[in-house]
Scaffold this active site. Sequence first.
Site, PDB file in Angstrom:
ATOM      1  N   ASP A  35       0.859  -1.180   0.000  1.00  0.00           N
ATOM      2  CA  ASP A  35       0.000   0.000   0.000  1.00  0.00           C
ATOM      3  C   ASP A  35       0.898   1.234   0.000  1.00  0.00           C
ATOM      4  O   ASP A  35       1.673   1.446   0.934  1.00  0.00           O
ATOM      5  CB  ASP A  35      -0.893  -0.022   1.243  1.00  0.00           C
ATOM      6  N   ASN A  62       3.511   6.581  -8.979  1.00  0.00           N
ATOM      7  CA  ASN A  62       2.362   6.507  -9.889  1.00  0.00           C
ATOM      8  C   ASN A  62       1.093   6.012  -9.212  1.00  0.00           C
ATOM      9  O   ASN A  62       0.013   6.077  -9.796  1.00  0.00           O
ATOM     10  CB  ASN A  62       2.719   5.576 -11.064  1.00  0.00           C
ATOM     11  N   TYR A 128      -9.472  14.629  -5.305  1.00  0.00           N
ATOM     12  CA  TYR A 128      -8.510  14.200  -6.327  1.00  0.00           C
ATOM     13  C   TYR A 128      -7.751  15.405  -6.872  1.00  0.00           C
ATOM     14  O   TYR A 128      -6.527  15.383  -7.005  1.00  0.00           O
ATOM     15  CB  TYR A 128      -9.254  13.487  -7.452  1.00  0.00           C
ATOM     16  N   LYS A 132      -3.725  16.153  -6.579  1.00  0.00           N
ATOM     17  CA  LYS A 132      -2.879  16.258  -7.766  1.00  0.00           C
ATOM     18  C   LYS A 132      -2.209  17.628  -7.881  1.00  0.00           C
ATOM     19  O   LYS A 132      -1.100  17.735  -8.418  1.00  0.00           O
ATOM     20  CB  LYS A 132      -3.696  15.929  -9.017  1.00  0.00           C
TER      21      LYS A 132
END
Length: 234
Positions: A35, A62, A128, A132
Amino acid sequence: MAQAFAAEGYGVWVTDVDRSQIAALPEGIRGDVVDASDEAAMAGLFDRIAAEWGGLDVLCANAGIKGPTSAIEDMDLGAWHQCLAVNLDGAMIAAKYGARLMKPAGEGVMIFTSSTSGLYGTPFRAPYVAAKWGVIGLMKTVAMELGPFGIRANAICPGSVNGPRIDRVIEAEAEAKGMTPEAVRQGYASGTALKRLSDPEDVAAMAVFLASPAARMVSGQALAVDGMTYNVDP
């Protein structure tokens, strides 16, 4: 990415939380079930890499999850934290332990996966997007810190990439917006100059380039691989 680097002659070691993905890796690609947001597990991974390889040339941070698709007034804090834990904390942990292997060697390349969502907002995807954007800030700081040690860092910002992950994103967004998945997918494609979604190979090719000597003066950059997205609200 793993297959592209292997094709270039790199030894490749990948991680995933999905055991079936690790079990299905092609011959010659090493894999562990780890993880990315679990620091103890990641520390153990880098210890194994150091013991077996003696160092690390390229790190691709990634790992990511799509997180919840929700209006901000309905956002669940637990889902928010989980999204940031994998997408942002995971990238930091990878960089932390990757730096410990690269600095003594005086060289190395770190490649972070951000997103075009890290370049501008995306409706209904607040955690998200926040993660990012954070990845780009992390990358730029890492590039500044580690540049004097011969280590470069960059971020790839994919747009919508064909595959099971974008299928799940589209389905969730369609439900949130009361649209059909087909309409959302078409909106994603029509919002790019090239009028199509990217393929995984497009992102992998950028990663291989950034790791190569041809990119020796490219550091601290967020590079979109998206067919030039100009409309982010399909």
